[in-house]
Write an enzyme that holds these catalytic residues in place. Structure first.
Site, short mmCIF file in Angstrom:
data_model
loop_
_atom_site.label_atom_id
_atom_site.label_comp_id
_atom_site.label_asym_id
_atom_site.label_seq_id
_atom_site.Cartn_x
_atom_site.Cartn_y
_atom_site.Cartn_z
N GLY A 427 47.35 -23.89 32.87
CA GLY A 427 47.11 -23.07 34.14
C GLY A 427 46.29 -21.76 33.50
N GLY A 430 47.11 -20.96 29.48
CA GLY A 430 47.00 -21.77 28.38
C GLY A 430 47.45 -23.21 28.94
CB THR A 431 46.88 -26.32 27.39
OG1 THR A 431 45.82 -26.17 27.95
CG2 THR A 431 47.21 -27.88 27.59
CB VAL A 432 52.69 -26.38 28.52
CG1 VAL A 432 54.00 -26.81 27.89
CG2 VAL A 432 52.51 -25.13 28.98
CE LYS A 446 51.56 -19.91 28.49
NZ LYS A 446 52.14 -18.86 29.05
CG ASP A 543 52.30 -16.28 37.59
OD1 ASP A 543 52.09 -16.04 38.69
OD2 ASP A 543 51.71 -17.20 36.86
#
Length: 747
Positions: A427, A430-432, A446, A543
């Site tokens: 998103g 960042g990247t998970v 994450k 969020d």
């Protein structure tokens, strides 16, 4: 020399002259008696300019003369071709979408489109989708090779030209996204969020286009100069037919010529032809691939005493006079000068010495490099607040059970060096990755995109607070890694996907009942209430959305992704922060005033409630303009007493009418424009739990036990009063230099 020796030399000279003559002839690119050029553009087979010169109608090129008198090749739909590559690409011109407003009214608007055959797709690795403007969002629609409809896009905003950075398409004045692989039958749609009313004085226009990489560089001047540009260069990928090489090789329709090989297309279907090594030309012609004279390459046979001899498809090296072939060297050709054996030994000794020196130098280099890596990891550790975190952990009891500081090596091993196949989400923050720790625990790791160095102490404090949160409906933070340029966060792994998937994906939407949906809503509200009122210091999630609510194997809700969350200091009452969140869920009051309170989470949760009721996405550009914002659309239905026209069919069938009305009214109160008019999350959680209790105790007679019902449901009146527990809150904001809006499409 003798007659036989002379005959061999004459034959060798004849062969060389023949191959040199063949190499001097230009390689053909079109079928015999077919034109191979239109204006300045070469037209190779399987393309052609007239009937009988192309493989099928998809490869027909129309050679026309434009209004300026220039001869120009075009493909169907009148798109200009600038180059055709036998490697499977077509350079062409594609129209630019424009959207210009005057006093909030659209005056210029167009939506370019391109219909292409099945084996002609927009190149995903040579193009970018670009949107330019200060109040603009653009969408690219199309179909994949399997017929699946797909879309992508991005939004660009800027309140003033002083925030624009030349050569940067990061969302301020310009944004760009990758193009999905195998996309065809495309169309471009362009819109404005505020009809340019806020930026009309310096840029009332937006533009969107597909651009070949390297051909467009954004600058402030682009905001004005793009208004006059009608076309931009774009690249199409092409392939032959729809069958793979294994399926077509032995068929009469197979067109790869001699000295060529077949390669499966990477755009989803079809194949391409390629000349074998040592040959060049048009592999789609019967004799299109001809021998390359490798001896023209000065790098071949350039060793001492070597000479090059060209052969069909390859070449050989031989030794000239005064040199001999040393077969003991273990290589194909090594020509050594005829010299005494003592000199040979000296040469070998020097070579061995050189190898020893090279080995020692390499060893020393690796040691120095390893020390630099250790120092770099230590510098990142200190830069990211590792010393501060260690100090605070040492002051807490059972600190190892609260938060663990992982090493860079541990997380690299857990994720197989961040293998792309282990990505489970991504998103705006960042990247998970999915990872497996040495104790076989499965975790979610994450990898953030950026971190504000000025907010390291607050970040460390946030890690400490979140790691101590132990709530059954909040994803547990296990620890972090500070040895990398940006910190890595380690969470417990939730295996069953997101609530977004269960609401909006057709394969899962009908698998959760209304009773389960109501329970998920109550659990989520309880988690947010805990963050607002029980955590110390309180936390605003900032969020809240369905894609940030994870579900475990029993469909228990787990609130996740605290990348945008903010801690609430206890000694302040109001704090302004840059707007950050996801379009469709953002609190309108927060967007307008930049004042963040816990009521912003209440609004976002209200949108999630509406999603659970209607099964519709919070924001969708596929819907008509009046229906794009689900919150506004839902409120309009409630005003007209048309609730059950928008409620999802199986929800309406399973839920009781009165209960659905109560949930809808609760969502309506959460979506009020003024934060002070909304209930707190504690009140929302109480009311949802009360509705669940009524559902579980269906023997309760609502009419005859009104007092007990009110106790179970909580206060359902619209007149919630603003009190000390419903105050504006303080937050620290670690992201101060930009505004982030996510366009949520699931995780």
């Amino acid at each position: 020399m003798g007659f036989i020796g002379i005959l061999i030399q004459v034959t060798w000279v004849a062969v060389v002259l023949f191959e040199l003559t063949a190499a001097a002839v230009a390689f053909p690119i079109a079928l015999p008696n077919c034109p191979d050029r239109c204006g300045d553009v070469e037209i190779p087979y399987p393309f052609g300019l007239r009937e009988g010169c192309y493989i099928d109608d998809n490869f027909y090129v129309n050679c026309t003369t434009n209004s300026f008198g220039k001869t120009q090749p075009v493909i169907p739909e009148n798109f200009n071709i600038t180059n055709i590559s036998l490697q499977g690409q077509i350079d062409m011109s594609m129209y630019v979408a424009h959207d210009c407003y005057v006093q909030g009214v659209s005056k210029t608007w167009n939506a370019p489109w391109l219909n292409s055959p099945l084996n002609f797709t927009v190149s995903s690795n040579q193009n970018k989708f670009v949107v330019v403007g200060c109040d603009t969002y653009g969408d690219l629609y199309g179909y994949e090779q399997n017929g699946e409809y797909i879309s992508t896009g991005c939004a660009s905003e800027c309140e003033s030209t002083k925030y624009i950075v030349n050569s940067s398409c990061s969302g301020v004045g310009c944004c760009e996204v990758d193009i999905p692989n195998g996309l065809r039958n495309i169309s471009i749609n362009l819109n404005s969020i505020n009809n340019y009313t806020k930026v009309e004085n310096f840029n009332p226009c937006g533009h969107a286009f597909i651009s070949k990489q390297g051909t467009f560089t954004f600058s402030i001047d682009s905001l004005r100069s793009l208004r006059e540009i009608e076309e931009m260069p774009m690249v199409l990928d092409w392939a032959i037919g729809t069958e793979t090489c294994n399926d077509v090789t032995n068929k009469s329709s197979y067109i790869c010529g001699g000295n060529s090989t077949c390669i499966d297309s990477d755009i989803g279907s079809g194949y391409r032809c390629k000349c074998m090594d040592g040959y060049s030309g048009n592999p789609y012609l019967r004799h299109g691939c001809q021998d390359i004279d490798e001896c023209e390459n000065e790098d071949n046979c350039k060793g001492p005493g070597e000479q090059c001899l060209n052969k069909l498809g390859n070449f050989t090296c031989s030794c000239i006079e005064g040199y001999h072939l040393d077969q003991s060297a273990g290589v194909d050709v090594l020509c050594v000068i005829n010299q005494p054996s003592l000199q040979v030994k000296l040469f070998v000794g020097v070579g061995i010495g050189f190898i020893v020196v090279l080995f020692c130098s390499s060893w020393l280099y690796l040691i120095v490099k390893q020390r630099k890596l250790i120092k770099l990891k230590q510098r990142f550790f200190e830069q990211n607040g590792g010393l501060i975190l260690q100090q605070k952990l040492s002051k807490q009891e059972n600190s190892t059970a609260i938060a663990k500081i992982f090493t860079k090596g541990e997380l690299q091993k857990a994720t197989n060096n961040y293998d792309e196949t282990l990505i489970i989400g991504w998103g705006g923050f960042g990247t998970v990755y999915k990872g497996i720790l040495p104790d076989n625990r499965i975790v979610a790791i994450k990898k953030s995109k950026t971190v504000d160095e000025n907010q390291i102490e607050q970040f460390i404090n946030e890690v400490l607070v979140l790691s101590q949160i132990n709530h059954r409906n909040v994803v547990k933070l296990l620890g972090c890694c500070l040895e990398t340029q940006v910190p890595l966060l380690v969470y417990e792994f939730i295996p069953n996907g997101t609530l977004f998937e269960y609401i909006h994906h057709e394969s899962k939407a009908s698998t959760i009942s209304w009773e389960t949906r109501l329970r998920i809503a109550a659990e989520t509200a309880e988690a947010l209430s805990y963050l607002h009122f029980a955590a110390s210091p309180p936390i605003i999630h900032r969020d809240v959305k369905s894609s940030n609510i994870l579900l475990d194997s029993t469909h228990t809700a787990k609130v996740s992704d605290f990348g945008a969350s903010r801690l609430v200091p206890l000694d302040q009452t109001q704090f302004a922060t840059m707007v950050q969140g996801t379009l469709g869920y953002l609190d309108p009051e927060y967007m307008q005033t930049s004042q963040l309170t816990e009521k912003s989470d209440v609004y976002s949760f209200g949108v999630v409630l509406v999603e659970l009721l209607t099964g519709k996405k919070a924001l969708s550009f596929d819907r008509p303009e009046v229906e794009r914002s689900l919150a506004i659309y839902f409120i309009s239905f409630l005003k007209d007493n048309r609730l059950f026209e928008i409620v999802e069919k199986h929800v309406a069938e399973e839920g009781k009418a009165e209960q659905l009305k109560e949930v809808a009214n609760l969502a309506k109160r959460c979506l009020r424009l003024k934060g002070e008019d909304r209930p707190t999350m504690k009140e929302v959680a109480t009311e949802l739990e009360g509705l669940r209790k009524v559902e579980m105790h269906s023997w309760v007679n609502v009419d005859s036990n009104s007092e007990e019902t009110k106790f179970l449901l909580g206060e359902t009146s619209d007149s919630y009063k603003y009190n000390a527990s419903n105050k504006s809150t303080n937050v620290y904001d670690s992201v101060r230099d930009h505004v982030i809006f996510d366009l949520d499409d699931g995780r």
